[in-house]
Design a protein around this motif. Structure first.
Motif, PDB file in Angstrom:
ATOM      1  N   CYS A  16       0.846  -1.186   0.000  1.00 42.46           N
ATOM      2  CA  CYS A  16       0.000   0.000   0.000  1.00 42.46           C
ATOM      3  C   CYS A  16       0.891   1.248   0.000  1.00 42.46           C
ATOM      4  O   CYS A  16       1.794   1.367   0.826  1.00 42.46           O
ATOM      5  N   PRO A  17       0.647   2.206  -0.905  1.00 42.66           N
ATOM      6  CA  PRO A  17       1.475   3.405  -0.959  1.00 42.66           C
ATOM      7  C   PRO A  17       1.246   4.356   0.228  1.00 42.66           C
ATOM      8  O   PRO A  17       2.054   5.242   0.464  1.00 42.66           O
ATOM      9  N   ILE A  18       0.183   4.150   0.995  1.00 44.40           N
ATOM     10  CA  ILE A  18      -0.107   5.015   2.123  1.00 44.40           C
ATOM     11  C   ILE A  18       0.542   4.498   3.403  1.00 44.40           C
ATOM     12  O   ILE A  18       1.235   5.231   4.108  1.00 44.40           O
ATOM     13  N   CYS A  19       0.335   3.211   3.719  1.00 44.63           N
ATOM     14  CA  CYS A  19       0.825   2.693   5.007  1.00 44.63           C
ATOM     15  C   CYS A  19       1.878   1.593   4.887  1.00 44.63           C
ATOM     16  O   CYS A  19       2.504   1.238   5.874  1.00 44.63           O
ATOM     17  N   GLY A  20       2.054   1.035   3.686  1.00 45.46           N
ATOM     18  CA  GLY A  20       3.078   0.011   3.484  1.00 45.46           C
ATOM     19  C   GLY A  20       2.624  -1.415   3.766  1.00 45.46           C
ATOM     20  O   GLY A  20       3.396  -2.351   3.601  1.00 45.46           O
ATOM     21  N   LYS A  21       1.359  -1.604   4.177  1.00 46.52           N
ATOM     22  CA  LYS A  21       0.854  -2.962   4.396  1.00 46.52           C
ATOM     23  C   LYS A  21       0.614  -3.640   3.060  1.00 46.52           C
ATOM     24  O   LYS A  21       0.599  -3.003   2.012  1.00 46.52           O
ATOM     25  N   GLU A  22       0.373  -4.956   3.121  1.00 37.93           N
ATOM     26  CA  GLU A  22       0.119  -5.728   1.910  1.00 37.93           C
ATOM     27  C   GLU A  22      -1.196  -5.286   1.260  1.00 37.93           C
ATOM     28  O   GLU A  22      -2.209  -5.118   1.921  1.00 37.93           O
ATOM     29  N   THR A  23      -1.182  -5.094  -0.043  1.00 32.69           N
ATOM     30  CA  THR A  23      -2.359  -4.688  -0.808  1.00 32.69           C
ATOM     31  C   THR A  23      -3.331  -5.850  -0.926  1.00 32.69           C
ATOM     32  O   THR A  23      -2.918  -6.995  -1.042  1.00 32.69           O
ATOM     33  N   ILE A  24      -4.643  -5.535  -0.902  1.00 27.37           N
ATOM     34  CA  ILE A  24      -5.635  -6.559  -1.199  1.00 27.37           C
ATOM     35  C   ILE A  24      -6.365  -6.179  -2.480  1.00 27.37           C
ATOM     36  O   ILE A  24      -6.460  -5.004  -2.825  1.00 27.37           O
ATOM     37  N   GLN A  25      -6.844  -7.191  -3.189  1.00 28.64           N
ATOM     38  CA  GLN A  25      -7.428  -7.020  -4.523  1.00 28.64           C
ATOM     39  C   GLN A  25      -8.563  -5.989  -4.538  1.00 28.64           C
ATOM     40  O   GLN A  25      -8.645  -5.166  -5.434  1.00 28.64           O
ATOM     41  N   GLN A  26      -9.433  -6.006  -3.547  1.00 25.62           N
ATOM     42  CA  GLN A  26     -10.612  -5.135  -3.538  1.00 25.62           C
ATOM     43  C   GLN A  26     -10.243  -3.660  -3.570  1.00 25.62           C
ATOM     44  O   GLN A  26     -10.948  -2.861  -4.183  1.00 25.62           O
ATOM     45  N   TYR A  27      -9.146  -3.263  -2.919  1.00 27.79           N
ATOM     46  CA  TYR A  27      -8.766  -1.851  -2.837  1.00 27.79           C
ATOM     47  C   TYR A  27      -7.466  -1.545  -3.574  1.00 27.79           C
ATOM     48  O   TYR A  27      -6.861  -0.509  -3.342  1.00 27.79           O
ATOM     49  N   LYS A  28      -7.041  -2.426  -4.433  1.00 27.54           N
ATOM     50  CA  LYS A  28      -5.784  -2.291  -5.163  1.00 27.54           C
ATOM     51  C   LYS A  28      -5.642  -0.886  -5.734  1.00 27.54           C
ATOM     52  O   LYS A  28      -6.575  -0.386  -6.347  1.00 27.54           O
ATOM     53  N   PRO A  29      -4.590  -0.165  -5.512  1.00 26.38           N
ATOM     54  CA  PRO A  29      -3.298  -0.538  -4.940  1.00 26.38           C
ATOM     55  C   PRO A  29      -3.199  -0.325  -3.429  1.00 26.38           C
ATOM     56  O   PRO A  29      -2.107  -0.321  -2.881  1.00 26.38           O
ATOM     57  N   PHE A  30      -4.331  -0.152  -2.744  1.00 26.91           N
ATOM     58  CA  PHE A  30      -4.319   0.112  -1.311  1.00 26.91           C
ATOM     59  C   PHE A  30      -4.637  -1.151  -0.526  1.00 26.91           C
ATOM     60  O   PHE A  30      -5.060  -2.152  -1.082  1.00 26.91           O
ATOM     61  N   CYS A  31      -4.491  -1.068   0.805  1.00 25.75           N
ATOM     62  CA  CYS A  31      -4.763  -2.217   1.661  1.00 25.75           C
ATOM     63  C   CYS A  31      -6.157  -2.171   2.260  1.00 25.75           C
ATOM     64  O   CYS A  31      -6.649  -3.175   2.756  1.00 25.75           O
ATOM     65  N   SER A  32      -6.790  -0.999   2.226  1.00 26.02           N
ATOM     66  CA  SER A  32      -8.096  -0.851   2.860  1.00 26.02           C
ATOM     67  C   SER A  32      -8.820   0.365   2.285  1.00 26.02           C
ATOM     68  O   SER A  32      -8.224   1.202   1.607  1.00 26.02           O
ATOM     69  N   LYS A  33     -10.102   0.462   2.610  1.00 22.89           N
ATOM     70  CA  LYS A  33     -10.893   1.625   2.202  1.00 22.89           C
ATOM     71  C   LYS A  33     -10.328   2.881   2.861  1.00 22.89           C
ATOM     72  O   LYS A  33     -10.300   3.949   2.254  1.00 22.89           O
ATOM     73  N   ARG A  34      -9.865   2.755   4.104  1.00 18.58           N
ATOM     74  CA  ARG A  34      -9.309   3.897   4.816  1.00 18.58           C
ATOM     75  C   ARG A  34      -8.134   4.495   4.038  1.00 18.58           C
ATOM     76  O   ARG A  34      -8.079   5.707   3.821  1.00 18.58           O
ATOM     77  N   CYS A  35      -7.198   3.666   3.611  1.00 20.65           N
ATOM     78  CA  CYS A  35      -6.032   4.174   2.874  1.00 20.65           C
ATOM     79  C   CYS A  35      -6.449   4.749   1.519  1.00 20.65           C
ATOM     80  O   CYS A  35      -5.896   5.760   1.083  1.00 20.65           O
ATOM     81  N   ALA A  36      -7.438   4.137   0.867  1.00 21.42           N
ATOM     82  CA  ALA A  36      -7.941   4.681  -0.399  1.00 21.42           C
ATOM     83  C   ALA A  36      -8.551   6.058  -0.163  1.00 21.42           C
ATOM     84  O   ALA A  36      -8.345   6.986  -0.949  1.00 21.42           O
ATOM     85  N   ASP A  37      -9.281   6.217   0.952  1.00 28.01           N
ATOM     86  CA  ASP A  37      -9.895   7.505   1.278  1.00 28.01           C
ATOM     87  C   ASP A  37      -8.848   8.555   1.648  1.00 28.01           C
ATOM     88  O   ASP A  37      -8.993   9.728   1.309  1.00 28.01           O
ATOM     89  N   VAL A  38      -7.784   8.150   2.332  1.00 31.47           N
ATOM     90  CA  VAL A  38      -6.694   9.076   2.656  1.00 31.47           C
ATOM     91  C   VAL A  38      -6.074   9.608   1.370  1.00 31.47           C
ATOM     92  O   VAL A  38      -5.837  10.809   1.220  1.00 31.47           O
TER      93      VAL A  38
END
Length: 62
Positions: A16-38
């Motif tokens: 994840c480009p925001i927090c560095g955790k592993e990306t999941i398919q649903q929010y790719k390239p992020f790890c969560s909705k929170r990071c996508a919203d950030v």
């Protein structure tokens, strides 16, 4: 495997480009909705800027 299970699967070798955790398919390239919203918030608030020497007047003349 259901579509929901696929969405929650990690994407190999992608962080994840925001927090560095592993990306999941649903929010790719992020790890969560929170990071996508950030990230979206940063875009909307002008956090990502490409600096240039051009003024708005010179850009409209193109």
């Amino acid at each position: 495997m259901s579509e929901k299970e696929i969405d929650l699967m990690p994407v190999p070798n992608m962080k994840c480009p925001i927090c560095g955790k592993e990306t999941i398919q649903q929010y790719k390239p992020f790890c969560s909705k929170r990071c996508a919203d950030v990230d979206l918030s940063r875009w909307l608030n002008g956090g990502y800027v490409i600096h240039t020497d051009e003024t708005p007047d010179t850009m409209q003349g193109e």
